[in-house]
Design a protein around this motif. Structure first.
Motif, short mmCIF file in Angstrom:
data_model
loop_
_atom_site.label_atom_id
_atom_site.label_comp_id
_atom_site.label_asym_id
_atom_site.label_seq_id
_atom_site.Cartn_x
_atom_site.Cartn_y
_atom_site.Cartn_z
N TYR A 141 -9.12 33.15 10.10
CA TYR A 141 -8.93 32.00 11.24
C TYR A 141 -7.46 32.04 11.61
N ILE A 142 -7.33 31.26 12.68
CA ILE A 142 -5.95 31.06 13.09
C ILE A 142 -5.64 29.60 13.28
N GLY A 143 -4.43 29.13 12.74
CA GLY A 143 -4.11 27.99 12.39
C GLY A 143 -3.15 27.31 13.64
N ALA A 144 -3.02 26.21 14.01
CA ALA A 144 -2.29 25.83 14.80
C ALA A 144 -1.77 24.30 14.85
N PHE A 145 -0.53 23.89 15.03
CA PHE A 145 -0.02 22.54 15.00
C PHE A 145 0.36 21.89 16.38
N GLU A 146 0.08 20.65 16.65
CA GLU A 146 0.47 20.12 17.90
C GLU A 146 0.86 18.74 17.68
N ILE A 147 2.04 18.36 18.31
CA ILE A 147 2.38 17.04 18.34
C ILE A 147 1.89 16.11 19.62
N GLU A 148 1.12 15.44 19.33
CA GLU A 148 0.18 14.96 20.55
C GLU A 148 1.04 13.66 21.05
N ARG A 149 1.39 12.81 20.25
CA ARG A 149 2.14 11.53 20.64
C ARG A 149 3.46 11.36 20.03
N LEU A 150 4.45 10.80 20.11
CA LEU A 150 5.51 10.60 19.58
C LEU A 150 6.54 9.54 20.43
N TYR A 151 6.50 8.10 20.17
CA TYR A 151 6.87 7.41 21.03
C TYR A 151 7.68 6.27 20.24
N PHE A 152 8.42 5.28 20.76
CA PHE A 152 8.74 3.82 20.40
C PHE A 152 8.54 2.99 21.68
N LYS A 153 7.95 1.55 21.59
CA LYS A 153 7.86 0.80 22.67
C LYS A 153 8.46 -0.41 21.84
N VAL A 154 9.49 -1.06 22.89
CA VAL A 154 10.30 -2.43 22.52
C VAL A 154 10.34 -3.06 23.77
N GLY A 155 10.21 -4.61 23.70
CA GLY A 155 10.30 -5.27 24.56
C GLY A 155 10.01 -6.88 24.43
N ASN A 156 9.52 -7.30 25.44
CA ASN A 156 9.30 -8.89 25.25
C ASN A 156 7.89 -9.29 26.00
N GLN A 157 7.55 -10.20 26.11
CA GLN A 157 6.34 -10.54 26.92
C GLN A 157 6.65 -10.49 28.42
N PHE A 158 7.70 -10.29 28.76
CA PHE A 158 8.05 -9.97 30.58
C PHE A 158 8.13 -8.59 30.72
N PHE A 159 8.79 -7.89 29.98
CA PHE A 159 8.87 -6.39 30.14
C PHE A 159 9.07 -5.47 28.86
N ASP A 160 8.70 -4.33 28.77
CA ASP A 160 8.97 -3.38 27.67
C ASP A 160 9.38 -2.08 28.03
N ILE A 161 9.81 -1.28 27.15
CA ILE A 161 10.25 0.23 27.73
C ILE A 161 9.40 0.89 26.56
N GLU A 162 9.16 2.20 26.83
CA GLU A 162 8.59 3.18 26.09
C GLU A 162 9.14 4.62 26.38
N SER A 163 9.30 5.41 25.26
CA SER A 163 10.04 6.64 25.52
C SER A 163 9.77 7.45 24.43
N GLY A 164 9.39 8.85 24.74
CA GLY A 164 8.84 9.91 23.98
C GLY A 164 7.83 10.60 24.36
N ILE A 165 6.84 11.14 23.79
CA ILE A 165 5.87 11.98 24.30
C ILE A 165 4.45 11.08 24.55
N LEU A 166 4.14 10.57 25.83
CA LEU A 166 3.32 9.78 26.29
C LEU A 166 2.21 10.20 27.00
N ARG A 167 1.12 9.69 26.75
CA ARG A 167 0.06 9.80 27.80
C ARG A 167 0.15 8.84 28.96
#
Length: 482
Positions: A141-167
């Motif tokens: 076999y051949i093996g592979a590794f992939e980071i699919e998502r890596l993110y943080f999300k912070v905010g409140n009920q009116f706005f938020d921000i996200e940064s990282g590997i996002l869909r």
């Protein structure tokens, strides 16, 4: 070892942080095992280019998708997911492509043509970049590794921000989704996992059922450091009764230095050296039937100035992509779907055949003018640098599906993807078995069909065995959720 350390570090860090902040942690995933069998074309025998005779090939893939989300507080979360995959047989074709692309990316920018005695741009330095290759190779076999998502999300009920590997996904279509421009669905592999992009997103919620978004996305070339190919945009999404609307504007920076000739840099002429504006609109109505409509117009300044669109004369429709779809469920047991798409950006005109997608290279003099005699994985070396790689070749497509609930644990169905311009189609039949909630088995048979399938003279179509490389494909997929 570095990959294992990286994942272990973030896993332990997120667990510690979650519990230290009196938050909670969610860990889940899937294990997907696929067996694939193909009756493929025999490219070693070029006496009958469209013959139904062929050879059998197999593929075997195991993929574990692991997801973790740490809810640190009500408005602060961190998450990541990654895939660990082992492959054999036909599933390793993608790594043959990666290896070939990596080799060509460090090749000379110009090649010698013995027929003319001159030199010409190879078009090999498509992204001037490095490609991922398998992290491990073993006899079976051949093996592979992939980071699919890596993110943080912070905010409140009116706005938020996200940064990282996002869909980042937009639009409401199933197979035809013009506004899902960062990762459009692959019509031949709808089960493929959507990829993420390195991005920064700000979301604002000025009222109920209303969301405004600002975003920026990193260049596709990860080692680009001059800022070319950044993408910036704004979207608005809102709902009124049973109607959902979405408006999109994106600004794509030039992929290379502004107005510099890409051919002079050893790059394909399809590389954009000017600004691009993208306008999109999507609508979804949940009434008696489900109705979706999407339209996108891609305004490329280069085409306006030069009057050319990737090697052809520029016409206004080439910037337009539009799709309409309708779905309906009958007595809760029969699901019907029908979609139509006009794809203005198609790389092949109405009166052209697929030959324009390829150019002859000296190393392929044996196959001069006969791209269909070359294995699809090897054809990338013959790809016409004046064409940009897209999922669709032409302009008019129809997709349909029927899915019948025969029993609580058994579903049957079929689908077709029809290319109206060259009268070719991709047909599939499937059986879904779910003996328990966390276990499902999917059996699929797919076959490309065009004129040549029935021995009728003519050029091979987009969905033909000559283009796709196989006559039939059978897949057995077993998925376990935890």
């Amino acid at each position: 070892m570095r990959h294992c350390f990286f994942v272990s570090f973030f896993l332990l860090f997120s667990i510690f942080l979650s519990f230290s902040q009196s938050g909670k942690i969610q860990f889940n995933g899937t294990m997907d095992t696929s067996f694939q069998f193909e009756r493929a074309k025999n490219y070693e025998d070029d006496r009958i280019p469209y013959s139904m005779l062929g050879k059998f090939k197999y593929g075997w893939q195991n993929q574990a998708n692991l997801r973790l989300k740490a809810q640190i507080s009500e408005f602060f979360s961190f998450g990541f997911s990654f895939n660990v995959t082992t492959l054999a047989g036909t599933y390793t074709d993608v790594y043959r492509v990666y290896y070939s692309a990596l080799s060509s990316s460090v090749a000379p920018e110009y090649d010698y043509d013995p027929n003319t005695g001159g030199v010409y741009p190879t078009g090999n330095l498509v992204n001037k970049s490095f490609y991922s290759i398998p992290f491990y190779y073993k006899a079976t076999y051949i093996g592979a590794f992939e980071i699919e998502r890596l993110y943080f999300k912070v905010g409140n009920q009116f706005f938020d921000i996200e940064s990282g590997i996002l869909r980042l996904n937009y639009g409401y279509g199933v197979v035809f989704s013009p506004n899902d421009f960062f990762n459009p669905p692959n019509p031949l592999n709808l089960q493929g996992r959507p990829e993420g992009v390195l991005s920064f997103v700000s979301n604002f919620y000025p009222a109920d059922m209303v969301k405004l978004q600002l975003l920026s996305v990193a260049p596709e070339d990860p080692i680009e450091s001059e800022g070319w190919d950044f993408k910036f945009g704004a979207t608005s999404t809102f709902s009124v009764n049973k109607l959902n609307f979405q408006f999109i504007y994106m600004l794509f920076l030039p992929q290379i230095e502004y107005q510099k000739d890409p051919v002079s840099m050893g790059l394909p002429s399809a590389v954009n050296n000017d600004f691009t504006h993208l306008f999109g609109f999507s609508m979804k109505a949940d009434v008696v039937v489900g109705l979706t409509f999407e339209a996108q117009y891609r305004l490329e300044q280069r085409s306006i100035k030069t009057g050319e669109y990737y090697g052809n004369s520029f016409y206004g429709y080439q910037g337009l992509q539009a799709a309409i779809g309708i779905d309906y469920t009958i007595i809760g047991r029969v699901y019907l779907l029908l979609e139509y798409m006009f794809y203005g950006s198609g790389m092949v005109g109405w009166k052209q055949n697929i030959d324009v997608m390829y150019v002859d290279r000296p190393q392929y003099d044996l196959y001069s003018g006969s791209w269909y005699k070359v294995d699809p994985v090897e054809r990338q070396k013959m790809f016409n640098p004046d064409k940009k790689p897209l999922y669709y070749f032409r302009h008019n497509y129809i997709n349909g599906m029927i899915r019948v609930k025969a029993h609580d644990i058994l579903h049957l169905g079929g689908s077709f993807l029809f290319g109206a311009d060259d009268i070719s189609a991709y047909l599939s039949l499937f059986v879904e078995i779910a003996p328990m909630q966390a276990l499902s088995i999917n059996i699929t048979m797919a076959s490309p069909v065009d004129r040549t399938t029935f021995g009728i003279a003519g050029e091979p179509g987009e969905f033909s065995s000559a283009n796709l490389g196989y006559h039939q494909q059978w897949t057995v997929d077993v998925k376990v959720k935890f």
